[in-house]
Design a protein around this motif. Structure first.
Motif, PDB file in Angstrom:
ATOM      1  N   PHE A 189      30.799  40.134  10.190  1.00 53.43           N
ATOM      2  CA  PHE A 189      30.731  40.809   8.905  1.00 53.43           C
ATOM      3  C   PHE A 189      32.050  40.653   8.143  1.00 53.43           C
ATOM      4  N   VAL A 190      31.925  40.487   6.837  1.00 52.61           N
ATOM      5  CA  VAL A 190      33.075  40.287   5.953  1.00 52.61           C
ATOM      6  C   VAL A 190      32.963  41.279   4.801  1.00 52.61           C
ATOM      7  N   ASP A 191      34.084  41.909   4.420  1.00 54.30           N
ATOM      8  CA  ASP A 191      34.023  42.879   3.326  1.00 54.30           C
ATOM      9  C   ASP A 191      33.927  42.171   1.975  1.00 54.30           C
ATOM     10  N   THR A 192      33.376  42.876   1.012  1.00 51.30           N
ATOM     11  CA  THR A 192      33.126  42.312  -0.316  1.00 51.30           C
ATOM     12  C   THR A 192      34.407  41.846  -0.982  1.00 51.30           C
ATOM     13  N   GLU A 193      35.488  42.622  -0.839  1.00 51.02           N
ATOM     14  CA  GLU A 193      36.740  42.284  -1.503  1.00 51.02           C
ATOM     15  C   GLU A 193      37.289  40.943  -1.019  1.00 51.02           C
ATOM     16  N   THR A 194      37.173  40.691   0.277  1.00 50.69           N
ATOM     17  CA  THR A 194      37.660  39.417   0.815  1.00 50.69           C
ATOM     18  C   THR A 194      36.917  38.246   0.186  1.00 50.69           C
ATOM     19  N   VAL A 195      35.605  38.381   0.074  1.00 49.83           N
ATOM     20  CA  VAL A 195      34.801  37.319  -0.539  1.00 49.83           C
ATOM     21  C   VAL A 195      35.166  37.157  -2.013  1.00 49.83           C
ATOM     22  N   GLY A 196      35.283  38.286  -2.720  1.00 49.09           N
ATOM     23  CA  GLY A 196      35.587  38.231  -4.150  1.00 49.09           C
ATOM     24  C   GLY A 196      36.929  37.594  -4.447  1.00 49.09           C
ATOM     25  N   VAL A 197      37.951  37.953  -3.672  1.00 45.62           N
ATOM     26  CA  VAL A 197      39.285  37.383  -3.893  1.00 45.62           C
ATOM     27  C   VAL A 197      39.292  35.893  -3.559  1.00 45.62           C
ATOM     28  N   PHE A 198      38.629  35.520  -2.467  1.00 44.12           N
ATOM     29  CA  PHE A 198      38.546  34.099  -2.100  1.00 44.12           C
ATOM     30  C   PHE A 198      37.894  33.291  -3.221  1.00 44.12           C
ATOM     31  N   LEU A 199      36.788  33.792  -3.752  1.00 47.75           N
ATOM     32  CA  LEU A 199      36.076  33.072  -4.806  1.00 47.75           C
ATOM     33  C   LEU A 199      36.892  33.008  -6.090  1.00 47.75           C
ATOM     34  N   PHE A 200      37.613  34.077  -6.382  1.00 43.00           N
ATOM     35  CA  PHE A 200      38.476  34.073  -7.566  1.00 43.00           C
ATOM     36  C   PHE A 200      39.524  32.974  -7.469  1.00 43.00           C
ATOM     37  N   GLU A 201      40.086  32.807  -6.285  1.00 40.22           N
ATOM     38  CA  GLU A 201      41.095  31.767  -6.104  1.00 40.22           C
ATOM     39  C   GLU A 201      40.495  30.373  -6.280  1.00 40.22           C
ATOM     40  N   ARG A 202      39.215  30.221  -5.956  1.00 43.45           N
ATOM     41  CA  ARG A 202      38.586  28.911  -6.042  1.00 43.45           C
ATOM     42  C   ARG A 202      37.960  28.642  -7.406  1.00 43.45           C
ATOM     43  N   HIS A 203      37.433  29.684  -8.059  1.00 40.99           N
ATOM     44  CA  HIS A 203      36.736  29.489  -9.335  1.00 40.99           C
ATOM     45  C   HIS A 203      36.967  30.711 -10.228  1.00 40.99           C
ATOM     46  N   PRO A 204      38.194  30.882 -10.750  1.00 41.60           N
ATOM     47  CA  PRO A 204      38.524  32.080 -11.533  1.00 41.60           C
ATOM     48  C   PRO A 204      37.725  32.224 -12.815  1.00 41.60           C
ATOM     49  N   GLY A 205      37.178  31.134 -13.332  1.00 38.07           N
ATOM     50  CA  GLY A 205      36.394  31.235 -14.557  1.00 38.07           C
ATOM     51  C   GLY A 205      35.182  32.121 -14.406  1.00 38.07           C
ATOM     52  N   ILE A 206      34.583  32.114 -13.235  1.00 44.74           N
ATOM     53  CA  ILE A 206      33.414  32.953 -12.960  1.00 44.74           C
ATOM     54  C   ILE A 206      33.823  34.274 -12.330  1.00 44.74           C
ATOM     55  N   PHE A 207      34.829  34.227 -11.469  1.00 42.69           N
ATOM     56  CA  PHE A 207      35.133  35.389 -10.637  1.00 42.69           C
ATOM     57  C   PHE A 207      36.395  36.137 -11.065  1.00 42.69           C
ATOM     58  N   GLY A 208      36.846  35.922 -12.306  1.00 41.34           N
ATOM     59  CA  GLY A 208      37.957  36.689 -12.849  1.00 41.34           C
ATOM     60  C   GLY A 208      37.460  37.736 -13.830  1.00 41.34           C
ATOM     61  N   LEU A 209      38.250  38.788 -14.011  1.00 39.15           N
ATOM     62  CA  LEU A 209      37.889  39.819 -14.980  1.00 39.15           C
ATOM     63  C   LEU A 209      37.904  39.238 -16.391  1.00 39.15           C
ATOM     64  N   LYS A 210      36.962  39.645 -17.202  1.00 33.45           N
ATOM     65  CA  LYS A 210      36.871  39.118 -18.564  1.00 33.45           C
ATOM     66  C   LYS A 210      38.086  39.510 -19.395  1.00 33.45           C
ATOM     67  N   SER A 211      38.509  40.778 -19.275  1.00 34.30           N
ATOM     68  CA  SER A 211      39.627  41.262 -20.089  1.00 34.30           C
ATOM     69  C   SER A 211      40.983  40.921 -19.486  1.00 34.30           C
ATOM     70  N   HIS A 212      41.017  40.694 -18.173  1.00 39.20           N
ATOM     71  CA  HIS A 212      42.266  40.344 -17.489  1.00 39.20           C
ATOM     72  C   HIS A 212      41.977  39.168 -16.552  1.00 39.20           C
ATOM     73  N   PRO A 213      41.872  37.956 -17.087  1.00 41.15           N
ATOM     74  CA  PRO A 213      41.412  36.813 -16.285  1.00 41.15           C
ATOM     75  C   PRO A 213      42.322  36.429 -15.132  1.00 41.15           C
ATOM     76  N   GLN A 214      43.510  37.034 -15.065  1.00 41.57           N
ATOM     77  CA  GLN A 214      44.399  36.726 -13.942  1.00 41.57           C
ATOM     78  C   GLN A 214      44.065  37.547 -12.700  1.00 41.57           C
ATOM     79  N   TYR A 215      43.057  38.426 -12.802  1.00 41.65           N
ATOM     80  CA  TYR A 215      42.680  39.272 -11.675  1.00 41.65           C
ATOM     81  C   TYR A 215      41.207  39.079 -11.315  1.00 41.65           C
ATOM     82  N   PRO A 216      40.864  39.269 -10.028  1.00 43.77           N
ATOM     83  CA  PRO A 216      39.482  39.034  -9.590  1.00 43.77           C
ATOM     84  C   PRO A 216      38.525  40.130 -10.031  1.00 43.77           C
TER      85      PRO A 216
END
Length: 240
Positions: free
Chosen positions: A25-52
């Protein structure tokens, strides 16, 4: 031959597998941060794109638990599923809740992941450019733009001006209030520690090493990084 456009759900399932979801089992935050590092255009915040934006992963993982037919079957297991099953067997109608659910690929999900892992990896590589973060649509946010936004956020904090007047002074919470800590790292008292650490890393990466901004960020971190989640509870306990 054109590159297949993978859906958000498919990319999230790939991310879960890449984070170890084929074995445990893997927590949601780990998956979200990993994906943000790989594809920030989809997995970054709209108002603060430097964050997941962790909610993207959370929503897609929840959707992957729904059986939508032969082409889109259930491909994940949640950590509470076994407890729910045992509760039903006991005739217990109480809901089994998980505040921070963890996820794992089921057999169908593992089979799908093994079949598509390399193709999705190629797709991710094709839309990722070194030193550039792709925003939604045709918007591209460069590393330089991100750095400028972070520095501006730091310099707007009321305590920053005071800090710049004496870099060698010993600073306390009265000098550098916790609200400035929250604003600089763009977090709050409920942010999980692993997400704070990611925010801290990105904030430090955005400023020049040994600059005034760098030292200010480090000092804020020193004051609050281990207690920002309990800070207000401490004040209440002290009658503050």
């Amino acid at each position: 031959m054109p590159v297949k456009e993978w859906t958000k759900k498919e990319i999230v399932l790939w991310g879960l597998g890449m984070c170890g979801g084929t074995k445990g089992f893997v927590d949601t935050e780990t998956v979200g941060v990993f994906l943000f590092e790989r594809h920030p255009g989809i997995f970054g915040l709209k108002s603060h794109p430097q964050y997941p934006d962790i909610d993207v992963a959370r929503v897609q993982l929840a959707d992957a638990k729904r059986d939508k037919g032969a082409d889109d079957p259930v491909r994940v297991i949640q950590d509470t599923d076994d407890r729910k099953r045992r509760a039903r067997q006991r005739g217990d109608d109480k809901r089994v809740l998980s505040r921070d659910p963890m996820w794992k690929l089921n057999d169908e999900g593992i089979h799908w992941y093994n079949e598509n892992r390399e193709a999705i990896q190629r797709y991710i590589d094709s839309v990722t450019k070194l030193g550039e973060r792709r925003g939604r649509g045709s918007i591209r946010v460069s590393a330089k733009q991100i750095s400028a936004a972070v520095i501006e956020r730091i310099r707007r904090r009321p305590s920053f001006a005071k800090f710049t007047r004496d870099l060698e002074a010993t600073y306390t919470e009265e000098d550098l209030p916790i609200l400035d800590f929250f604003e600089v790292f763009n977090i709050d008292a409920h942010t999980p520690e692993n997400l704070f650490q990611s925010a801290r890393t990105r904030t430090l990466a955005a400023v020049e090493t040994d600059s005034v901004e760098d030292k200010y960020v480090i000092e804020l971190s020193r004051l609050y990084e281990h207690r920002y989640r309990s800070y207000y509870d401490e004040l209440l306990a002290q009658g503050g």
